[in-house]
Write a protein that holds these residues in place. Sequence first.
Motif, short mmCIF file in Angstrom:
data_model
loop_
_atom_site.label_atom_id
_atom_site.label_comp_id
_atom_site.label_asym_id
_atom_site.label_seq_id
_atom_site.Cartn_x
_atom_site.Cartn_y
_atom_site.Cartn_z
N PHE A 61 0.85 -1.19 0.00
CA PHE A 61 0.00 0.00 0.00
C PHE A 61 0.89 1.23 0.00
O PHE A 61 1.96 1.25 0.62
CB PHE A 61 -0.92 0.00 1.23
N TRP A 62 0.42 2.25 -0.67
CA TRP A 62 1.17 3.49 -0.82
C TRP A 62 0.25 4.66 -0.51
O TRP A 62 -0.86 4.74 -1.06
CB TRP A 62 1.66 3.64 -2.26
N LEU A 63 0.69 5.57 0.33
CA LEU A 63 0.00 6.85 0.50
C LEU A 63 0.87 7.87 -0.23
O LEU A 63 2.04 8.05 0.11
CB LEU A 63 -0.14 7.23 1.98
N VAL A 64 0.29 8.50 -1.23
CA VAL A 64 1.01 9.46 -2.06
C VAL A 64 0.43 10.84 -1.79
O VAL A 64 -0.77 11.07 -2.00
CB VAL A 64 0.89 9.10 -3.56
N THR A 65 1.27 11.75 -1.31
CA THR A 65 0.85 13.10 -0.98
C THR A 65 1.56 14.07 -1.91
O THR A 65 2.79 14.13 -1.92
CB THR A 65 1.16 13.41 0.50
N VAL A 66 0.77 14.80 -2.69
CA VAL A 66 1.31 15.75 -3.66
C VAL A 66 0.67 17.12 -3.44
O VAL A 66 -0.36 17.24 -2.79
CB VAL A 66 1.07 15.27 -5.12
N PHE A 121 5.07 5.68 2.35
CA PHE A 121 4.66 7.08 2.19
C PHE A 121 5.51 7.76 1.14
O PHE A 121 6.74 7.80 1.24
CB PHE A 121 4.77 7.80 3.54
N VAL A 122 4.84 8.30 0.12
CA VAL A 122 5.49 9.02 -0.97
C VAL A 122 5.11 10.48 -0.85
O VAL A 122 3.93 10.82 -0.79
CB VAL A 122 5.05 8.46 -2.34
N LEU A 123 6.12 11.35 -0.81
CA LEU A 123 5.88 12.79 -0.63
C LEU A 123 6.44 13.58 -1.80
O LEU A 123 7.58 13.37 -2.22
CB LEU A 123 6.55 13.25 0.68
N ASP A 124 5.64 14.48 -2.29
CA ASP A 124 6.03 15.42 -3.34
C ASP A 124 7.11 16.34 -2.76
O ASP A 124 6.90 17.01 -1.74
CB ASP A 124 4.78 16.23 -3.72
#
Length: 174
Positions: A61-66, A121-124
Motif C-alpha cells: 500500500f502506498w500513501l502518495v501526498t502531492v 509514504f510518498v511525498l512530493d
Amino acid sequence: MAAATELREALAQRLRDLGIAIVTAEHPEVFTVEEMMPHVQHMKGGHSKNLFLKDKKKKGFWLVTVLHNRQINLNDLAKKLGVGSGNLRFADENAMLEKLKVGQGCATPLALFCDQGDVRFVLDAGFLEGGHEKVYFHPMTNSATMGLSPDDFLKFVRSTGHDPIIIHFDEDIK
C-alpha cells in the motif's frame, strides 16, 4: 463519527507531545481538492492532494501526498517507484480504513500514526522545496484542514516510523 473525533484528538495529542505547533481551519465536509480550496485558500502554503494506492498484487500500500494542483499519472508514478508501469491502482475504502483508520475523502499523511508499517509514504518534494511556511493536510477528518511547518511535518512522519520516499514530480523518468 465518534471514532474520527477520538482519532483527531489522538493526533492532536501526539503533535503536542512532539512540541509541534499547528493551525487549524474547520470547514464543511469536502471530498475533492476543488471542494476544499474555497475554504482554505486564505491559508498560505502547500495544500495537499492524497492518493491511497495498492500495487497490482495487493502486496503493498502506498500513501502518495502531492501538492493540490499536481496532476498524477499512475503509470509514471509506478515507474518512478520501481513497481512497473500499470501496477498501481487505487485501494478500496476498506483497505484505507484498516490501514489508516480514515475513510473516503479523508486520506492524509497525518493518519500514518495509525499504520502498523504496511503503508509506504510518498511525498512530493514540492512540499519541502517550495519555500512554504506551512503545509496543510486533513486531521483525520475531511471537515478541517491542519497546517504545520514542513520541518515539523517531517518530524511527525518520522515519529510514526515512516521514512518518506521524496519524489521530484517535475523531473522526467530516468
